[in-house]
Design a protein around this motif. Structure first.
Motif, PDB file in Angstrom:
ATOM      1  N   HIS A   1      -6.805   5.593 -11.371  1.00 50.46           N
ATOM      2  CA  HIS A   1      -8.094   5.957 -11.981  1.00 50.46           C
ATOM      3  C   HIS A   1      -8.204   7.366 -11.465  1.00 50.46           C
ATOM      4  O   HIS A   1      -8.708   8.388 -12.493  1.00 50.46           O
ATOM      5  CB  HIS A   1      -9.194   5.185 -11.922  1.00 50.46           C
ATOM      6  N   ASP A   2      -8.416   7.468 -10.440  1.00 55.58           N
ATOM      7  CA  ASP A   2      -8.735   8.988  -9.571  1.00 55.58           C
ATOM      8  C   ASP A   2      -7.786  10.187 -10.182  1.00 55.58           C
ATOM      9  O   ASP A   2      -8.400  11.313 -10.378  1.00 55.58           O
ATOM     10  CB  ASP A   2      -8.597   8.861  -8.301  1.00 55.58           C
ATOM     11  N   ASP A   3      -6.578   9.753 -10.421  1.00 59.74           N
ATOM     12  CA  ASP A   3      -5.695  10.842 -10.969  1.00 59.74           C
ATOM     13  C   ASP A   3      -5.887  11.234 -12.446  1.00 59.74           C
ATOM     14  O   ASP A   3      -5.575  12.339 -12.719  1.00 59.74           O
ATOM     15  CB  ASP A   3      -4.127  10.374 -10.602  1.00 59.74           C
TER      16      ASP A   3
ATOM     17  N   ILE B   1      -9.348  11.180 -13.499  1.00 56.22           N
ATOM     18  CA  ILE B   1     -10.511  12.307 -13.309  1.00 56.22           C
ATOM     19  C   ILE B   1     -10.022  13.318 -12.997  1.00 56.22           C
ATOM     20  O   ILE B   1     -10.462  14.462 -13.247  1.00 56.22           O
ATOM     21  CB  ILE B   1     -11.294  11.172 -12.572  1.00 56.22           C
ATOM     22  N   ASP B   2      -9.138  13.357 -12.029  1.00 56.44           N
ATOM     23  CA  ASP B   2      -8.749  14.809 -11.232  1.00 56.44           C
ATOM     24  C   ASP B   2      -7.448  15.308 -11.919  1.00 56.44           C
ATOM     25  O   ASP B   2      -7.368  16.492 -11.828  1.00 56.44           O
ATOM     26  CB  ASP B   2      -8.170  14.630  -9.870  1.00 56.44           C
ATOM     27  N   LYS B   3      -7.319  14.703 -12.960  1.00 52.78           N
ATOM     28  CA  LYS B   3      -6.014  15.304 -13.799  1.00 52.78           C
ATOM     29  C   LYS B   3      -4.970  15.645 -12.838  1.00 52.78           C
ATOM     30  O   LYS B   3      -4.254  16.903 -13.135  1.00 52.78           O
ATOM     31  CB  LYS B   3      -6.644  16.735 -14.536  1.00 52.78           C
TER      32      LYS B   3
ATOM     33  N   LEU C   1       0.631  14.948  -9.315  1.00 52.95           N
ATOM     34  CA  LEU C   1       1.483  14.342  -8.069  1.00 52.95           C
ATOM     35  C   LEU C   1       0.594  13.483  -7.316  1.00 52.95           C
ATOM     36  O   LEU C   1      -0.521  13.855  -6.837  1.00 52.95           O
ATOM     37  CB  LEU C   1       1.917  15.744  -7.416  1.00 52.95           C
ATOM     38  N   ARG C   2       1.275  12.610  -6.761  1.00 51.00           N
ATOM     39  CA  ARG C   2       0.579  11.780  -5.719  1.00 51.00           C
ATOM     40  C   ARG C   2       1.715  11.323  -4.909  1.00 51.00           C
ATOM     41  O   ARG C   2       2.741  10.600  -5.311  1.00 51.00           O
ATOM     42  CB  ARG C   2      -0.058  10.632  -6.247  1.00 51.00           C
ATOM     43  N   ARG C   3       1.768  11.477  -3.625  1.00 46.43           N
ATOM     44  CA  ARG C   3       2.577  11.021  -2.787  1.00 46.43           C
ATOM     45  C   ARG C   3       3.937  11.716  -2.857  1.00 46.43           C
ATOM     46  O   ARG C   3       5.125  11.003  -2.885  1.00 46.43           O
ATOM     47  CB  ARG C   3       2.629   9.522  -2.415  1.00 46.43           C
TER      48      ARG C   3
ATOM     49  N   LEU D   1      -4.610  -3.588 -12.294  1.00 48.99           N
ATOM     50  CA  LEU D   1      -4.660  -3.822 -10.907  1.00 48.99           C
ATOM     51  C   LEU D   1      -5.938  -4.451 -10.483  1.00 48.99           C
ATOM     52  O   LEU D   1      -6.126  -5.180  -9.743  1.00 48.99           O
ATOM     53  CB  LEU D   1      -4.201  -2.665 -10.203  1.00 48.99           C
ATOM     54  N   PHE D   2      -7.109  -3.643 -11.007  1.00 53.34           N
ATOM     55  CA  PHE D   2      -8.254  -4.299 -10.493  1.00 53.34           C
ATOM     56  C   PHE D   2      -8.337  -5.980 -10.997  1.00 53.34           C
ATOM     57  O   PHE D   2      -9.051  -6.562 -10.213  1.00 53.34           O
ATOM     58  CB  PHE D   2      -9.680  -3.446 -11.405  1.00 53.34           C
ATOM     59  N   ALA D   3      -7.817  -6.106 -12.294  1.00 52.70           N
ATOM     60  CA  ALA D   3      -7.963  -7.514 -12.431  1.00 52.70           C
ATOM     61  C   ALA D   3      -7.171  -8.328 -11.709  1.00 52.70           C
ATOM     62  O   ALA D   3      -7.635  -9.517 -11.463  1.00 52.70           O
ATOM     63  CB  ALA D   3      -7.399  -7.585 -14.052  1.00 52.70           C
TER      64      ALA D   3
ATOM     65  N   CYS E   1     -18.806   5.868   0.394  1.00 56.56           N
ATOM     66  CA  CYS E   1     -18.513   5.123  -0.931  1.00 56.56           C
ATOM     67  C   CYS E   1     -17.154   5.218  -1.427  1.00 56.56           C
ATOM     68  O   CYS E   1     -16.453   4.229  -1.675  1.00 56.56           O
ATOM     69  CB  CYS E   1     -19.565   5.786  -1.719  1.00 56.56           C
ATOM     70  N   LYS E   2     -16.581   6.489  -1.160  1.00 52.61           N
ATOM     71  CA  LYS E   2     -15.093   6.565  -1.632  1.00 52.61           C
ATOM     72  C   LYS E   2     -13.935   5.868  -0.592  1.00 52.61           C
ATOM     73  O   LYS E   2     -13.076   5.643  -1.244  1.00 52.61           O
ATOM     74  CB  LYS E   2     -14.772   8.052  -1.712  1.00 52.61           C
ATOM     75  N   THR E   3     -14.372   6.054   0.620  1.00 54.70           N
ATOM     76  CA  THR E   3     -13.179   5.427   1.489  1.00 54.70           C
ATOM     77  C   THR E   3     -13.733   4.554   2.359  1.00 54.70           C
ATOM     78  O   THR E   3     -12.838   3.262   2.665  1.00 54.70           O
ATOM     79  CB  THR E   3     -12.801   6.665   2.461  1.00 54.70           C
TER      80      THR E   3
ATOM     81  N   GLY F   1       1.914  16.398  -0.706  1.00 58.23           N
ATOM     82  CA  GLY F   1       2.631  15.655  -1.771  1.00 58.23           C
ATOM     83  C   GLY F   1       1.664  16.029  -3.201  1.00 58.23           C
ATOM     84  O   GLY F   1       1.883  15.158  -3.831  1.00 58.23           O
ATOM     85  N   LYS F   2       0.887  16.832  -2.939  1.00 57.71           N
ATOM     86  CA  LYS F   2       0.028  17.341  -3.956  1.00 57.71           C
ATOM     87  C   LYS F   2      -0.479  18.834  -3.584  1.00 57.71           C
ATOM     88  O   LYS F   2      -0.247  19.155  -2.285  1.00 57.71           O
ATOM     89  CB  LYS F   2      -1.086  16.473  -4.249  1.00 57.71           C
ATOM     90  N   PRO F   3      -0.993  19.619  -4.540  1.00 55.99           N
ATOM     91  CA  PRO F   3      -1.398  21.007  -4.290  1.00 55.99           C
ATOM     92  C   PRO F   3      -2.242  21.198  -3.092  1.00 55.99           C
ATOM     93  O   PRO F   3      -3.195  20.183  -3.226  1.00 55.99           O
ATOM     94  CB  PRO F   3      -1.749  21.652  -5.533  1.00 55.99           C
TER      95      PRO F   3
HETATM   96  C1  FPP Z   1      -9.405   9.542  -4.135  1.00 54.38           C
HETATM   97  O1  FPP Z   1     -10.165  10.680  -3.661  1.00 54.38           O
HETATM   98  C2  FPP Z   1     -10.095   8.609  -4.768  1.00 54.38           C
HETATM   99  C3  FPP Z   1     -10.903   7.560  -4.227  1.00 54.38           C
HETATM  100  C4  FPP Z   1     -10.796   7.153  -2.690  1.00 54.38           C
HETATM  101  C5  FPP Z   1     -11.734   6.521  -5.001  1.00 54.38           C
HETATM  102  C6  FPP Z   1     -11.643   6.840  -6.636  1.00 54.38           C
HETATM  103  C7  FPP Z   1     -12.603   5.952  -7.137  1.00 54.38           C
HETATM  104  C8  FPP Z   1     -12.685   5.797  -8.492  1.00 54.38           C
HETATM  105  C9  FPP Z   1     -11.912   6.531  -9.558  1.00 54.38           C
HETATM  106  C10 FPP Z   1     -13.590   4.695  -9.471  1.00 54.38           C
HETATM  107  C11 FPP Z   1     -12.696   3.443  -9.398  1.00 54.38           C
HETATM  108  C12 FPP Z   1     -13.066   2.495 -10.500  1.00 54.38           C
HETATM  109  C13 FPP Z   1     -13.585   1.305 -10.368  1.00 54.38           C
HETATM  110  C14 FPP Z   1     -13.727   0.322 -11.643  1.00 54.38           C
HETATM  111  C15 FPP Z   1     -13.787   0.545  -9.190  1.00 54.38           C
HETATM  112  P1  FPP Z   1      -9.821  12.092  -3.689  1.00 54.38           P
HETATM  113  O2  FPP Z   1      -9.427  12.882  -5.111  1.00 54.38           O
HETATM  114  O3  FPP Z   1     -10.678  12.996  -2.883  1.00 54.38           O
HETATM  115  O4  FPP Z   1      -8.249  12.181  -2.819  1.00 54.38           O
HETATM  116  P2  FPP Z   1      -6.673  12.492  -3.384  1.00 54.38           P
HETATM  117  O5  FPP Z   1      -6.807  13.788  -2.904  1.00 54.38           O
HETATM  118  O6  FPP Z   1      -6.008  11.573  -2.635  1.00 54.38           O
HETATM  119  O7  FPP Z   1      -6.856  12.432  -4.945  1.00 54.38           O
END
Ligand code: FPP
Ligand code: MG
Length: 343
Positions: free
Chosen positions: A102-104, A106-108, A111-113, A134-136, A188-190, A243-245
């Motif tokens: 989901h985060d990818d 939001i962040d558009k 690349l991941r890993r 996956l949440f389900a 919250c995030k981690t 593995g990402k910019p």
């Molecule tokens: C990575 O952050 C993102 C997270 C640790 C959490 C993201 C959580 C959501 C999108 C909400 C999830 C939805 C539900 C329903 C619980 P980052 O962008 O700082 O790290 P990155 O560089 O690895 O992307």
């Protein structure tokens, strides 16, 4: 202070080190891997290949490792774990992976890993649905534990993940220095998921409040340390290491510890950094390069390493009351692995 290894070497030595620390629970880790590969809800060929791509991208499996080690460290007589502990480890990884998918979106992110993200390879709609799937799956695992306290803990984690993202979204390109907000967001995030993973095993084991709360503190502090180090690497590591910019956080206007340390100085470099952020110059290649250099030249990275060390120390201290065992040793050494990544 930053040591002699390049970030790339540090990342791979941290991964190697972690693998050896998970050795005491390697049999259980294998079961977790099998579970992640096989027990998924949808059995269509397409979804199976999609999910295998998500899990193939791997990851260090640090969260299930922590679940298993903290479970074993607090099991009666350090005895064998039950299928419920394995399910707990699996659901912790499922929630983590779902949140990244989901985060990818939001962040558009593309690349991941080092692998193409689901949103990039397919599209956003599919990525949202895969994350939901996956949440389900994680919810089904949670129900199988038959433990209302743990359902509550993981319900809180899901809320925290969303709250952290919302907080972050509302703060983009805002240059006010708010350390409480930064730590809240990191929890919250981690740290919330780290903490849940570390103290739910002891709950399954029927441990008393003291042990449960020690592992909760260990996980929270370790999680904050992990996030602080991640924020540091966004500034110091190269794109191929990550593995990402590189500089992606700042380019998106996300102000993390390295930038906050410079901004709080309120001097010329701080003013210039704020200007680059507020004018969105950080979205351009020359702007982000200048901002990253400003952070490195003005103590942003060194102070961030010191902050990570503070949480690492608190995390180690939380383990003090636990009986000695190879599992406790691994939990302790994982704290050092977090810090290897800062070198
Ligand atoms: C990575 O952050 C993102 C997270 C640790 C959490 C993201 C959580 C959501 C999108 C909400 C999830 C939805 C539900 C329903 C619980 P980052 O962008 O700082 O790290 P990155 O560089 O690895 O992307
Ligand atoms: Mg992201």
């Amino acid at each position: 202070m930053t040591g002699t290894l390049s970030p790339g070497i540090s990342e791979s030595s941290a991964t190697l080190e972690l693998a050896s620390l998970l050795e005491p629970v390697s049999a259980e880790m294998k079961l977790v891997e099998e579970w992640l590969r096989s027990n998924l809800i949808d059995d269509s060929q397409f979804v199976a290949s999609l999910l295998s791509q998500v899990f193939k991208a791997g990851g260090k499996r640090i969260r299930p490792g922590l679940v298993l080690l903290s479970s074993r460290a607090t099991a009666p007589g350090f005895g064998e774990l039950t299928p419920r502990h394995i399910i707990l480890a699996v659901l912790t990884e499922l929630i983590h992976t779902a949140s990244l998918v989901h985060d990818d979106v939001i962040d558009k992110s593309s690349l991941r890993r080092g692998q193409e993200t689901v949103n990039r390879k397919w599209n956003d709609k599919l990525a949202v649905l895969v994350g939901d799937l996956l949440f389900a799956q994680a919810s089904i695992c949670l129900a199988r534990l038959m433990n209302p306290a743990i359902v509550g803990i993981y319900g809180q984690v899901l809320g925290d993940l969303c709250a952290g993202e919302i907080k972050q979204m509302n703060q983009q390109y805002v240059c006010a220095v708010d350390w409480d907000g930064y730590i809240y967001k990191s929890v919250c995030k981690t740290a919330s998921l780290f903490s849940a993973g570390c103290h739910s095993g002891p709950i399954l084991n029927g441990c008393g409040d003291e042990v449960v709360s020690a592992l909760k503190d260990y996980g929270t502090n370790l999680g904050i340390c992990f996030q602080v180090v991640d924020d540091l690497l966004d500034v110091t590591a190269t794109a191929s290491d990550l593995g990402k910019p590189a500089g992606g956080d700042l380019a998106q206007g996300l102000l993390t510890a390295p930038a906050l340390f410079v901004l709080q100085r309120e001097d010329e470099p701080a003013r210039r950094l704020a200007e680059l952020i507020k004018t969105r110059a950080v979205c351009r290649e020359d702007g982000i390069a200048e901002a990253l250099q400003l952070i490195k030249d003005n103590g942003g990275t060194d102070s961030t390493i010191a902050l990570a060390r503070k949480y690492a120390q608190q995390s180690r201290e939380a383990l003090r009351g636990l009986p000695a065992s190879t599992y406790r040793d691994s939990l302790e050494s994982i704290v050092d692995v977090m810090l290897i990544r800062t070198r």
